[in-house]
Design an enzyme around this catalytic site. Sequence first.
Site, PDB file in Angstrom:
ATOM      1  N   MET A  83      -3.896   0.301   0.816  1.00 14.35           N
ATOM      2  CA  MET A  83      -5.523   0.265   1.386  1.00 14.35           C
ATOM      3  C   MET A  83      -5.452   0.175   2.712  1.00 14.35           C
ATOM      4  O   MET A  83      -6.589  -0.354   3.202  1.00 14.35           O
ATOM      5  CB  MET A  83      -6.242  -0.908   0.576  1.00 14.35           C
ATOM      6  CG  MET A  83      -5.986  -0.857  -0.987  1.00 14.35           C
ATOM      7  SD  MET A  83      -6.646   0.743  -1.602  1.00 14.35           S
ATOM      8  CE  MET A  83      -8.456   0.366  -1.434  1.00 14.35           C
ATOM      9  N   SER A  84      -4.437   0.624   3.471  1.00 17.88           N
ATOM     10  CA  SER A  84      -4.914   0.691   4.986  1.00 17.88           C
ATOM     11  C   SER A  84      -4.435   2.102   5.183  1.00 17.88           C
ATOM     12  O   SER A  84      -3.585   2.729   4.538  1.00 17.88           O
ATOM     13  CB  SER A  84      -3.864  -0.432   5.658  1.00 17.88           C
ATOM     14  OG  SER A  84      -2.524  -0.195   5.678  1.00 17.88           O
ATOM     15  N   GLY A  85      -4.343   2.472   6.472  1.00 14.56           N
ATOM     16  CA  GLY A  85      -4.136   3.773   7.175  1.00 14.56           C
ATOM     17  C   GLY A  85      -2.738   3.910   7.898  1.00 14.56           C
ATOM     18  O   GLY A  85      -2.608   4.715   8.639  1.00 14.56           O
ATOM     19  N   SER A  86      -2.039   2.613   7.967  1.00  9.68           N
ATOM     20  CA  SER A  86      -0.720   2.574   8.786  1.00  9.68           C
ATOM     21  C   SER A  86       0.157   3.442   8.493  1.00  9.68           C
ATOM     22  O   SER A  86       0.846   3.875   9.409  1.00  9.68           O
ATOM     23  CB  SER A  86      -0.252   1.202   8.841  1.00  9.68           C
ATOM     24  OG  SER A  86       0.153   1.022   7.459  1.00  9.68           O
TER      25      SER A  86
END
Length: 184
Positions: free
Chosen positions: A50-53
């Site tokens: 759920m993150s764009g890392s």
Amino acid sequence: MNIKRIVKKVYHFLTNVLFMLLVTMLIIVLFFRISGEDPNILGYQLKMVMSGSMEPDIKTGSIITIKLEDETTQFKKGDVITYITKEKNLMTHRIVEVGNDGQFYITKGDRNNGPDAEPVLHQNVIGKYTGFTIPYVGYAANFIQSKQGIMFLIIVPGLLFILYALLIFGRILQQLNRLADKGK
């Protein structure tokens, strides 16, 4: 076969599908709520990102598959691992350095400017990313795990089933009234 029979068969088929969908969703939601665990299928687990890392490799909102690992000192530079942070969050990042023969790892999100602040201890590693990703499905899975999602998956099919039962009941009453009128 006449058109009425075809419509009736399709109608019954759709009824059965709706009922099976309701029961299946209820079982799935209850199982995962009660167990509190992610499903483990033949040593693999699905995880939400759920993150764009890790973009562009792993898109935000994706579901990924990880291979669960018992031996967590085996990873090498370039492997993408999923681990538990000090804050008890799950993180999936790439190993950029292996320390002390796999006792700890320095990780970095592909999109991040620098390595993560804390090294990852080998015992905090859950598994290795397999390369299998389903983009954007994580948004739906995240919604399903919320209170609103549970209500949607249980209440909406339940209401549809009740509405369908009321329609059937109404049709039976109409047929009974017709039969009563013919009998007079």
